[in-house]
Design an enzyme around this catalytic site. Structure first.
Site, PDB file in Angstrom:
ATOM      1  N   CYS A 171      60.938  29.431  25.784  1.00  0.00           N
ATOM      2  CA  CYS A 171      61.857  28.339  25.431  1.00  0.00           C
ATOM      3  C   CYS A 171      63.197  28.467  26.138  1.00  0.00           C
ATOM      4  CB  CYS A 171      62.145  28.366  23.937  1.00  0.00           C
ATOM      5  SG  CYS A 171      60.723  28.049  22.928  1.00  0.00           S
TER       6      CYS A 171
ATOM      7  N   LYS B  80      57.973  32.798  32.468  1.00  0.00           N
ATOM      8  CA  LYS B  80      58.620  33.719  33.406  1.00  0.00           C
ATOM      9  C   LYS B  80      59.393  34.800  32.657  1.00  0.00           C
ATOM     10  CE  LYS B  80      59.909  35.124  37.454  1.00  0.00           C
ATOM     11  NZ  LYS B  80      58.833  35.820  38.202  1.00  0.00           N
TER      12      LYS B  80
HETATM   13  C1  F6R Z   1      53.105  38.888  36.796  1.00  0.00           C
HETATM   14  C2  F6R Z   1      54.135  38.542  35.873  1.00  0.00           C
HETATM   15  C3  F6R Z   1      54.153  39.166  34.514  1.00  0.00           C
HETATM   16  C4  F6R Z   1      55.429  39.999  34.413  1.00  0.00           C
HETATM   17  C5  F6R Z   1      55.578  40.600  33.009  1.00  0.00           C
HETATM   18  C6  F6R Z   1      56.826  41.467  32.916  1.00  0.00           C
HETATM   19  O1  F6R Z   1      53.125  38.092  37.920  1.00  0.00           O
HETATM   20  O2  F6R Z   1      54.999  37.802  36.211  1.00  0.00           O
HETATM   21  O3  F6R Z   1      53.028  39.934  34.275  1.00  0.00           O
HETATM   22  O4  F6R Z   1      55.355  40.993  35.378  1.00  0.00           O
HETATM   23  O5  F6R Z   1      55.665  39.582  32.071  1.00  0.00           O
HETATM   24  O6  F6R Z   1      57.979  40.754  33.192  1.00  0.00           O
HETATM   25  P1  F6R Z   1      59.323  41.486  33.549  1.00  0.00           P
HETATM   26  O7  F6R Z   1      59.134  42.194  34.836  1.00  0.00           O
HETATM   27  O8  F6R Z   1      60.342  40.394  33.621  1.00  0.00           O
HETATM   28  O9  F6R Z   1      59.607  42.452  32.425  1.00  0.00           O
END
Ligand code: F6R
Length: 591
Positions: A2, A586
């Site tokens: 969100c 993301k």
């Molecule tokens: C893979 C992807 C997710 C993130 C995971 C961790 O392409 O984007 O698997 O790697 O959600 O996210 P961060 O690195 O932001 O902790």
């Protein structure tokens, strides 16, 4: 996940400008979006969509403007993604947008306040609004908000508006999920869950601490801390944002391409990384913690750290972390591109003392994880908007390799692939497109690799799953006889990564031959010299991409780029939404 974007000004703001900022939240992932404006009678008017922000643009006239705008992108956690549940929610003079989850929703619902109250939505957000509404009957708006936050539990951030006679006001609260307060050059005051969304003409911003409340009216701004004390808002950070340049209509593709420059010039970051690492006493043991791609980067880092620095290293997903271990002479490395991933942040926050010797590797300096860790290294690759991690993953690998060299005191030996090597990989794109068309017809894929290529196999499988929705598994090629081989047949293709490591090359080739005898669909990625030595008979049975010979720790990056391009083209040939794959976000701010 969100996203909140809300704005209050003494002048009217164009809704179309507001939507440009709301659109900046799209990359975080969402399934519906909405906003409220004030109409000429100073009443709320709301717009909602189950589609993209561009759909809201179509519903709102170009000239429409308002001095109060409350916007939201929703990633459903409590109640299905439908118009009824889409934010903002409104009751009379109040409206609200909310990120997070009210964990004690079920208990709270039994409260006498809700006796005889019929909820109109399935959301926990409505509960927050109803509480504020109820307390407003005998309290000021801000006191009603203060009373409400005492009742709700969990990671939550919300912005609530109150429109009254001659005064419009906003109250924003946050606990564990990010929220920024910003002031624009024209005096407009904004709240956003993402600093990038408010970066245009931003004078300065403040990252709300947990349990802060910011109360703004047309004239005043007040900040209350978790003890409910009014404090001076003095931590306003000067803004110097630059929006990243996009070289294609698809962010993910643009970010894969960004790596051409990032990788060959990453050496410019060594001094900064050195300045952080030299402050850290060489540990006896390292624990690395990350999720998804960041976990896969940790797997490769383990190999770097054990080989180069001789430090035993374990890699954990935060939910699997083992607290029975002690923390003596240990360094904890937390990897997260966003620095906001709830699982990882809650872990470090849950035992601050235990994790006191911590280093975070993040692509966002102003994030929850950076605030909680003792040392921090910024990946420094600019905002990544495609949900699938690409340039952040490769930079994580670069940083971790540099760290392993610094800890081994052998940092003279750092050679990054040059731009001509990287360009060579991109020159295979036509071939990759052809292969992706062929492999996009399958439902399953194996990606096999050994040593440094095992984490790359896992990362490639994750990319393939995420953006092309093909089931893919990464496994060590040395392990096939212990299980995976049972699955190999003509319907289950294998992407096979062979290294040029002289200690293992023979067994890697013999595993390749075992695979060739069981499936017709094999895509081999191997160094040039290795491919040249393969029998013509073998080559005639498989698809091959030969990567340049590169004899150091950075070799896995060459395989990675081929596989990122391959995953991208798999998804493209299936006509999928590559930047925002279904169900994914993301920034994962909810556990
Ligand atoms: C893979 C992807 C997710 C993130 C995971 C961790 O392409 O984007 O698997 O790697 O959600 O996210 P961060 O690195 O932001 O902790």
């Amino acid at each position: 996940m969100c996203g909140i974007y809300s704005s209050l000004s003494t002048n009217k703001m164009l809704c179309s400008d507001f939507l440009i900022s709301l659109k900046e939240l799209e990359y975080r992932g969402y399934d519906s979006a909405g906003l409220v404006t004030l109409d000429k009678n100073k009443k709320y008017k709301s717009y909602k969509t189950l589609s993209k922000i561009d759909d809201l643009k179509l519903k709102i006239s170009k000239e429409e403007s308002s001095s109060l705008l409350i916007g939201h992108t929703r990633w459903a956690t409590h109640g299905k993604p439908n118009i009824k549940n889409c934010h903002p929610h409104i009751i009379e003079n109040l409206s609200i947008v909310h990120n997070g989850v009210v964990e004690n929703y079920d208990d709270l619902k039994k409260n006498k306040i809700f006796k005889n109250v019929k909820f109109k939505t399935d959301t926990d957000t409505e509960m927050i609004l109803l509480l504020i509404y109820n307390y407003c009957k005998s309290n000021s708006f801000i006191n009603a908000v203060k009373k409400t936050i005492k009742l709700i539990k969990g990671s939550n951030a919300f912005v609530c508006s109150n429109i009254g006679k001659g005064i419009n006001e906003l109250a924003a609260y946050k606990n564990n999920t990010p929220l920024y307060f910003g002031i624009k050059n024209n005096g407009e005051k904004v709240f956003s869950s993402d600093v990038n969304a408010m970066s245009n003409s931003l004078k300065g911003y403040y990252y709300l601490d947990n349990n802060d409340i910011v109360h703004i009216t047309n004239k005043n701004t007040a900040l209350y801390n978790k003890k409910n004390k009014r404090i001076v808002l003095k931590k306003i950070v000067d803004s110097n944002f630059k929006r990243p340049k996009i070289v294609s209509s698809c962010y993910t593709y643009s970010e894969i391409k960004d790596q051409k420059k990032i990788i060959s010039t990453y050496g410019k970051n060594i001094q900064k990384i050195y300045n952080v690492v030299r402050k850290i006493k060489k540990p006896n043991e390292i624990n690395i913690i990350g999720c998804g791609s960041s976990y896969n980067a940790g797997l490769l880092a383990k190999a770097f750290l054990e080989k180069n620095s001789n430090i035993p290293t374990s890699v954990y997903r935060p939910s699997e972390f083992n607290f029975f271990l002690n923390n003596k002479n240990k360094l904890f490395i937390f990897i997260s591109q966003s620095g906001e991933t709830a699982d990882i942040c809650s872990l470090i926050e849950s035992k601050k003392e235990f994790f006191s010797n911590s280093l975070s590797i993040v692509n966002n300096d102003d994030s929850r994880l950076v605030r909680e860790s003792k040392y921090n290294i910024n990946l420094n690759v600019g905002l990544e908007r495609g949900v699938a991690a690409t340039k952040t993953f490769s930079s994580q690998i670069l940083v971790l390799n540099i760290i392993s060299k610094i800890l081994s005191k052998d940092n003279n030996n750092l050679v990054f692939p040059s731009s001509s090597v990287i360009n060579k990989l991109f020159s295979y794109e036509k071939e990759i497109i052809k292969l992706s068309k062929k492999y996009s017809k399958f439902k399953n894929l194996f990606v096999l690799g050994r040593n440094y290529n095992f984490p790359i196999a896992c990362e490639a499988a994750l990319k393939i799953k995420e953006i092309s929705y093909i089931h893919a598994e990464g496994a060590p090629s040395s392990e096939i006889k212990h299980g995976p081989i049972a699955l190999f047949d003509n319907k289950f293709p294998v992407i096979f990564l062979v290294s040029n490591k002289k200690e293992t090359i023979h067994s890697e080739i013999s595993s390749l031959n075992e695979v060739i005898s069981r499936t017709n669909n094999i895509f081999l990625i191997a160094p040039d010299t290795v491919v040249k030595k393969l029998e013509p008979k073998t080559l005639s049975k498989i698809d091959v991409i030969a990567v340049p010979d590169f004899q150091n720790d950075m070799a896995p990056i060459l395989y990675l780029i081929i596989l990122q391009l391959f995953s991208y083209h798999l998804a493209k040939s299936k006509k999928l939404n590559i930047d925002q794959p279904r169900n994914l976000a993301k920034v994962v701010t909810v556990e």
